[in-house]
Scaffold this motif. Structure first.
Motif, PDB file in Angstrom:
ATOM      1  N   UNK A  64       0.827  -1.205   0.000  1.00 60.19           N
ATOM      2  CA  UNK A  64       0.000   0.000   0.000  1.00 60.19           C
ATOM      3  C   UNK A  64       0.861   1.255   0.000  1.00 60.19           C
ATOM      4  N   UNK A  65       1.866   1.307   0.866  1.00 56.96           N
ATOM      5  CA  UNK A  65       2.726   2.480   0.917  1.00 56.96           C
ATOM      6  C   UNK A  65       3.525   2.635  -0.366  1.00 56.96           C
ATOM      7  N   UNK A  66       3.975   1.537  -0.946  1.00 57.00           N
ATOM      8  CA  UNK A  66       4.718   1.607  -2.209  1.00 57.00           C
ATOM      9  C   UNK A  66       3.846   2.196  -3.314  1.00 57.00           C
ATOM     10  N   UNK A  67       2.593   1.779  -3.359  1.00 60.22           N
ATOM     11  CA  UNK A  67       1.670   2.314  -4.367  1.00 60.22           C
ATOM     12  C   UNK A  67       1.410   3.793  -4.116  1.00 60.22           C
ATOM     13  N   UNK A  68       1.236   4.183  -2.866  1.00 58.39           N
ATOM     14  CA  UNK A  68       0.965   5.585  -2.547  1.00 58.39           C
ATOM     15  C   UNK A  68       2.166   6.474  -2.886  1.00 58.39           C
ATOM     16  N   UNK A  69       3.375   5.994  -2.602  1.00 59.98           N
ATOM     17  CA  UNK A  69       4.577   6.768  -2.929  1.00 59.98           C
ATOM     18  C   UNK A  69       4.741   6.854  -4.450  1.00 59.98           C
TER      19      UNK A  69
END
Length: 172
Positions: free
Chosen positions: A67-72
Motif C-alpha cells: 500500500x505504501x509503495x503504491x501511494x509513494x
C-alpha cells in the motif's frame, strides 16, 4: 557560489523552526503513551504477542508495504507528470514515512500533508509541493470511490450491508 544558489529566488525559510512546530504536538501523545506503558507494565503487552498468528501478521505487513509503495509511486507520478519535479523514490519514501509517523499525532490528515509539504520545501517551492499533495489526495479519493463502486454489487446478499448500501451508493 553554488549554481542553484544564484538561480534560487525563494526566500530563505527556517526549516528547523517549521519541523519544531509540527513535531512539538507529537510530544504530548508520546509522553502519554509512555506513561500508559509504564503504568500497566510492558509484560502483559508482550505476552499478547504469544497469541498472534504470525502468518496473518506477515500477510498484513506485506499488504501494508505494498500500500505504501503504491501511494509513494502515485505521488511520484503526480510530481513528475503534473509538476515536472523529479524528487526520487527513496526521498519520497522517507518523506512519506515521516509524514505517516508524525501525522499520526497531529489532527486529521492535515498534519500528514503539512509534513509532506515542509519536508520537500528544499526541493521545490512550497506552493507547488502543496498542490502536488492536494492532487495526490484527489487521486486517492477517486481510487477509494472506485473501490467502493466495484465492491457494492458483492454486498447485495449481506443483510447488514443492505442498511448502509444507499449511503455507500451516494458516496461513490
Amino acid at each position: 557560489m553554488p549554481m542553484n544558489a544564484v538561480n534560487d529566488k525563494r526566500p530563505h525559510t527556517n526549516h528547523r523552526r517549521g519541523w519544531l512546530l509540527f513535531a512539538a504536538p507529537a510530544a504530548v501523545p508520546l509522553a502519554m503513551l509512555a506513561w500508559i506503558a509504564r503504568s500497566i507494565g510492558i509484560g502483559p503487552l508482550l505476552r499478547q504477542f504469544g497469541h498472534v498468528d504470525w502468518n496473518w501478521a506477515g500477510i498484513t505487513l506485506a499488504l501494508l508495504v505494498l500500500q505504501y509503495a503504491i501511494m509513494v509511486a502515485r505521488w511520484d507520478l503526480v510530481l513528475r507528470k503534473a509538476f515536472g519535479l523529479h524528487i526520487g523514490l527513496l526521498r519520497l519514501s522517507l518523506v512519506f514515512g515521516l509524514g505517516e509517523i508524525l501525522g499520526s499525532f497531529l489532527p486529521s490528515f492535515v498534519g500528514l500533508d503539512a509534513i509532506r509539504t515542509l519536508a520537500l520545501a528544499r526541493n521545490a517551492p512550497v506552493a507547488t509541493v502543496a498542490r502536488s499533495v492536494l492532487v495526490d489526495r484527489v487521486f486517492g479519493l477517486a481510487a477509494l470511490l472506485f473501490l467502493i463502486a466495484v465492491t457494492l454489487p458483492s454486498l447485495e446478499g449481506v443483510p447488514a450491508a443492505m442498511q448502509v448500501l444507499p449511503l455507500l451508493a451516494a458516496v461513490s
